[in-house]
Design a protein around this motif. Sequence first.
Motif: not given
Lengths: 252, 584
Positions: A78, A164-167
């Motif tokens: 991300g 979710c990868i919080l990108c």
Amino acid sequence: MATPVLDKVEAESAASPYITVTMRIRRFNPEISDASVWEDFQIEIDPKERVLDALHKIKWDVDGTLTFRRSCAHGICGSDAMRINGKNRLACKTLIKDINPEKPITVEAIKGLTVLKDLVVDMEPFFQAYRDVMPFLVTKGNEPTRERLQTAEDRERFDDTTKCILCAACTSSCPVFWNDGQYFGPAAIVNAHRFIFDSRDEAGEQRLEILNDKDGVWRCRTTFNCTDACPRGIEVTKAIQEVKRALITRRF
Amino acid sequence: MKIHKYDTVIVGAGGAGMRAAIEATKRSRTAVLTKLYPTRSHTGAAQGGMAAALANVEEDNWEWHTFDTVKGGDYLVDQDAAEILAKEAIDAVLDLEKMGLPFNRTPNGTIDQRRFGGHSRNHGEAPVRRSCYAADRTGHMILQTLYQNCVKEGVEFFNEFYVLDQLIVEVDGVKHSAGVVAYELATGEIHIFQAKAVIYASGGTGKFFKVTSNAHTLTGDGQAACYRRGLPLEDMEFFQFHPTGIWRMGILLTEGARGEGGILRNKDGERFMEKYAPVMKDLASRDVVSRSIYTEIREGRGCGPEGDHVYLDLTHLPPEQLDAKLPDITEFARTYLGIEPYTDPIPIQPTAHYAMGGIPTNVEGEVLSDNTTVVPGLYAAGEVACVSVHGANRLGTNSLLDINVFGKRSGIAAAEYSAKADFVELPEAPESLVIAQIEKLRNSTGSERVADLRRELQETMDANVMVFRTEQTIKTAVEKIAELRERYENVSIQDKGKRFNTDLLEAIELGNLLELAEVMAVSALARKESRGGHYREDYPNRDDVNFMRHTMAYREVGEDGSETVRLDYKPVVQTRYQPMERKY
């Protein structure tokens, strides 16, 4: 075992694959100037390569000052969300051939967060919104000696939002967030959803109250930009809608 | 320059660093310094699972797991450490579940488990379901869960702080850790962190190879910082090549794909692993499978016009199973190769994956300055360290386990140490080495470019010290690395600024890679046997008489300033398992 697709892939790779593309990058370095400028770079690249590969070719062989974040280079960490041809994408998951290399490919920092240098933005407000939704499992009573039990169906209920990868591709694609940085934004709501709908969690009410705030879920205007932007294929708008519904029905 | 004072400083925020931080923060004033935002760490790229003999789906016990780990490591494993790993695995998985990790579930609601390479029932009888998993995103879930719990515990992070130097001070003739020196990427400012205890958890060194599953940022920073200050590195010749990387790109396709029933095939469609590992077949240990793949390729049974890869065939598995159990790797095949794994096999080749060697520690995570002496206040855990639980070859799912078990142990040990220890006085001008290094790079007008040297390094490593090695190839690598290190003295960068100078960062990272590549090659040259991931065609057998011992590499600086690698050796800890021939 079928192999026709492979034969095609390999036949293509036998011929010289390189094409010339123009990378049009929005540069900004406050050590040099307060204004940002567009700069064009012409590079030779295999269209099956990634936008990240194009940025590396520039940084490594042409202009070492070009600055961006990246790490894993295959869509898991991300780091490299950016605006590519006007859309939020991960540079490492976007192949040159898929974004019309005949025309200049524009690359700029994601919107709504302060640009610090070239494609690097200040991620702190984004992570602050994440931290504000209590993104961790809350349970009461004594811990069991073994694992908590959870049915496969209950586990499936929140599977989408665990990806979710919080990108920040979703949050920085949201027009509401652009206009008002106080809005929690889609990523924080996705991460609240991940716990609200986890059968093991006991703080759903608290998280819903946080999101019932004036800067919470009600600001969402369902423009679906976030869903389009998510490199993990999370149905972000749907998750936000589910949180809204849970706020009305108080059932989750 | 700023000076900070903390009880405990943790370098790195992947799985090991954050697991340590959760423990250390509860017990001491702790700071985590990390080159990347924590959730960018490469733990997140791990896919297949975390081993623990929970016995949720079939009979299993931790003694079998210990045996598999020792055998998988070709008996170079320290057996006391392997026993701790396997025994504490069960609580490590349960801890993560209680922290919120969304494991896949069995029909009765317990954590589901699946098969993985080298993990067997009753000492090699048949594959066993021991890997606890969350689809093919287990590492992602571990990284997210640990970060979530760091938020919950209020762990203090210094994001994008790059640790460049380890401060070592001799007190009464014993090397002690005094703290670290870090470079703040956003501003270019130097920070001194004086700390009673320092834990390295900064990950691996895979970026000295070209085809690798490792992130761009895995450049052995922690190993290099300690090595440069005279501390040894253990077993650096042992590097794991994962059998299934995406052809030419190296992106990892989990062994869980074979755990779910995937099959490796050559150009004739033959399931070739039956020839090399009649019992475990495609689920033999990784070193065995990678060598088998290259044997097929060398003997002309590779696929494609250049015959340089083989296939991972998932086409016989139901699409629903691929969607539920392997969603990410099937998407990688679609995104990067344009291949539909439901109907077409995926071209793969072995990819540089994991450093078994690293900073030597005991089972409490305490760093050693020789075979037995502890460096008070210095700890290491995870891929940066060498405990050694992986020996000559790590089993799949044992690294996610390692970071949790030894991350937790070192976090507790470091915090307990800092509770009773005093600060060690900082050396005079603690920043001097770092400032000299940075100013030299920033002011250099030399003609060499970082990218050119890195490319040449990666090419020579792939060609000469990968799956198959000989005296000749390793010597070629040693000479090339020496040439590159000389040319590195002449390297210059274009970005002279202070703000987010990633040009400078990459130059420093390259310096670390070159230094560690040399250690690896020199260690490999001296090990005239084949064991686990280190395969010498000129010495194809394991030699327990001469080489049942760990390599300890030290940096020696001559009076003229010349640098050499000095090798020493350390005995292997053997408890209940006598070395046997390794068959799968």
